[in-house]
Design an enzyme around this catalytic site. Structure first.
Site, PDB file in Angstrom:
ATOM      1  CG  ASP A  73      -1.845   1.208   1.175  1.00 43.52           C
ATOM      2  OD1 ASP A  73      -2.767   1.174   0.344  1.00 43.52           O
ATOM      3  OD2 ASP A  73      -1.631   2.196   1.914  1.00 43.52           O
ATOM      4  CG  HIS A  84      -4.767   9.490   0.015  1.00 39.79           C
ATOM      5  ND1 HIS A  84      -3.391   9.462  -0.035  1.00 39.79           N
ATOM      6  CD2 HIS A  84      -5.092   8.990   1.233  1.00 39.79           C
ATOM      7  CE1 HIS A  84      -2.926   8.966   1.094  1.00 39.79           C
ATOM      8  NE2 HIS A  84      -3.930   8.673   1.885  1.00 39.79           N
ATOM      9  CE  LYS A 116      -3.816   4.625   0.205  1.00 44.21           C
ATOM     10  NZ  LYS A 116      -2.454   4.497   0.755  1.00 44.21           N
ATOM     11  CE1 TYR A 127       0.276   7.671   3.011  1.00 41.32           C
ATOM     12  CE2 TYR A 127       0.798   5.473   2.211  1.00 41.32           C
ATOM     13  CZ  TYR A 127      -0.095   6.375   2.769  1.00 41.32           C
ATOM     14  OH  TYR A 127      -1.373   5.955   3.087  1.00 41.32           O
TER      15      TYR A 127
END
Ligand SMILES: NC(=O)c1ccc[n+]([C@@H]2O[C@H](COP(=O)([O-])OP(=O)(O)OC[C@H]3O[C@@H](n4cnc5c(N)ncnc54)[C@H](OP(=O)(O)O)[C@@H]3O)[C@@H](O)[C@H]2O)c1
Length: 310
Positions: free
Chosen positions: A41, A108, A75, A46
């Site tokens: 994921d 997201h 995402k 990130y």
């Protein structure tokens, strides 16, 4: 594995990568593949997709896995909700991940930020918001499938009304809704709602974000609950394994994050025991509907999802 509405299979346990440091995430991904993880994921937000990509590529190059053995999720971040941003963003993310296609691309959050704003624009307040409708964003997501860049598309943090509105407007249905699920917020109502619509739920923060256990604004992770610890002793398992088993029994997929190989093995190893009815009832009773990811700074956004019960 759970079956998506595209016919593809999603592994029940995946590896989360939020807050996995750039310096350690490549190795973590390689360790995870070595111990059996096939579901990863990721997200633009990130800021470590390139390092995840290095890890994936190393294990493809050394012959441990083939691309088609993996289920990689990423995402679209909130700044890129305009329809024309979606395909270019996915292309950029695929380049970082060193992949030709993504198995699942998610919106997201349902609310957007201006493209020119910060990726976390709390200081700019509502001036940073974009009111691009997620129905428009979805058209860009559908284009990703049509171009062969995404095998499946989905959403994250959408409430039931937003899902209904989306389902009434789309050509391609969302395959997954990724939401927070742990015993402090077991989200059973939206899980049931998604099941009825043929949407698989992935639960994030499954362990209650253990690294924030001392943060007074975050509910205490239930791996520290005395009765959960006693259950772990009974089954010769760890409290994390008890919680993951409980979550899997809700019929969802989960994505615990760790960069620690021992914990990766532990978190996968939850299929050789099961909980008694009264143990499940007890963990159910821990539900407080309190979120870690409340995103309350954005609650005045038109598309903020958490004003509804589910
Ligand atoms: N869609 C969204 O909006 C959204 C929001 C939040 C998260 N996510 C996704 O969900 C993933 C998981 O959520 P999260 O990272 O917030 O929280 P989490 O998985 O509940 O907790 C992660 C923390 O637990 C520790 N940990 C992992 N396994 C453990 C074990 N067996 N025993 C004790 N501690 C353990 C990890 O430490 P070490 O790494 O140090 O081992 C890390 O500090 C994220 O990484 C991200 O991919 C998505």
């Amino acid at each position: 594995m759970l079956k998506l509405n595209t016919g593809h299979q999603i592994p029940i346990i995946g590896l989360g990568t939020y807050k996995s440091d750039k310096g350690e995430v490549s190795q973590a991904v390689q360790d995870a593949i070595d111990v059996g993880y096939r579901h990863f994921d990721c997200a633009w937000f990130y800021h470590n997709e390139s390092e995840v990509g290095v890890g994936i590529q190393a294990k493809i190059q050394d012959g441990t896995v083939k691309r088609e053995d993996l289920f990689v999720v990423t995402k679209l971040w909130n700044n890129f909700h305009a329809k024309e941003c979606v395909v270019p963003m996915l292309k950029q993310q695929l380049k970082s991940l060193q992949l030709d296609y993504i198995d699942l691309y998610l919106i997201h959050w349902p609310f957007g930020f201006k493209e020119t704003s910060d990726s976390w624009p709390v200081d700019e307040g509502s001036a940073a918001y974009s009111d691009v409708d997620y129905l428009e964003t979805w058209q860009g997501m559908e284009e990703c499938v049509e171009l062969g860049l995404a095998r499946a598309i989905g959403i994250s943090n959408f409430n039931s009304a937003q899902i209904t509105r989306l389902l009434n407007a789309v050509k391609i249905k969302p395959s997954v809704n990724q939401i927070e699920v742990n015993p402090n917020i077991n989200n059973k109502k939206i899980i049931q709602f998604c099941k009825e619509k043929g949407i698989v739920v992935t639960g994030y923060c499954p362990l209650g974000r253990v690294d924030c256990a001392n943060d007074p604004d975050i509910p205490k992770p239930t791996i520290f609950d005395e009765r959960v610890i006693a259950m772990a002793e009974k089954y010769k398992k760890t409290p994390a394994q008890i919680i993951l088993r409980y979550l899997i029994n809700l019929g969802i997929t989960v994505i615990p994050k760790t960069v620690t190989k021992k914990r990766m093995i532990e978190n996968l190893n939850v299929f050789d025991f099961d909980l008694e009815g009264e143990e499940t009832d007890y963990i159910d009773s821990l539900n407080k509907n309190v979120r870690i990811c409340s995103f309350s700074s954005f609650e005045d956004h038109k598309y903020f999802p958490f004003h509804l019960e589910y």
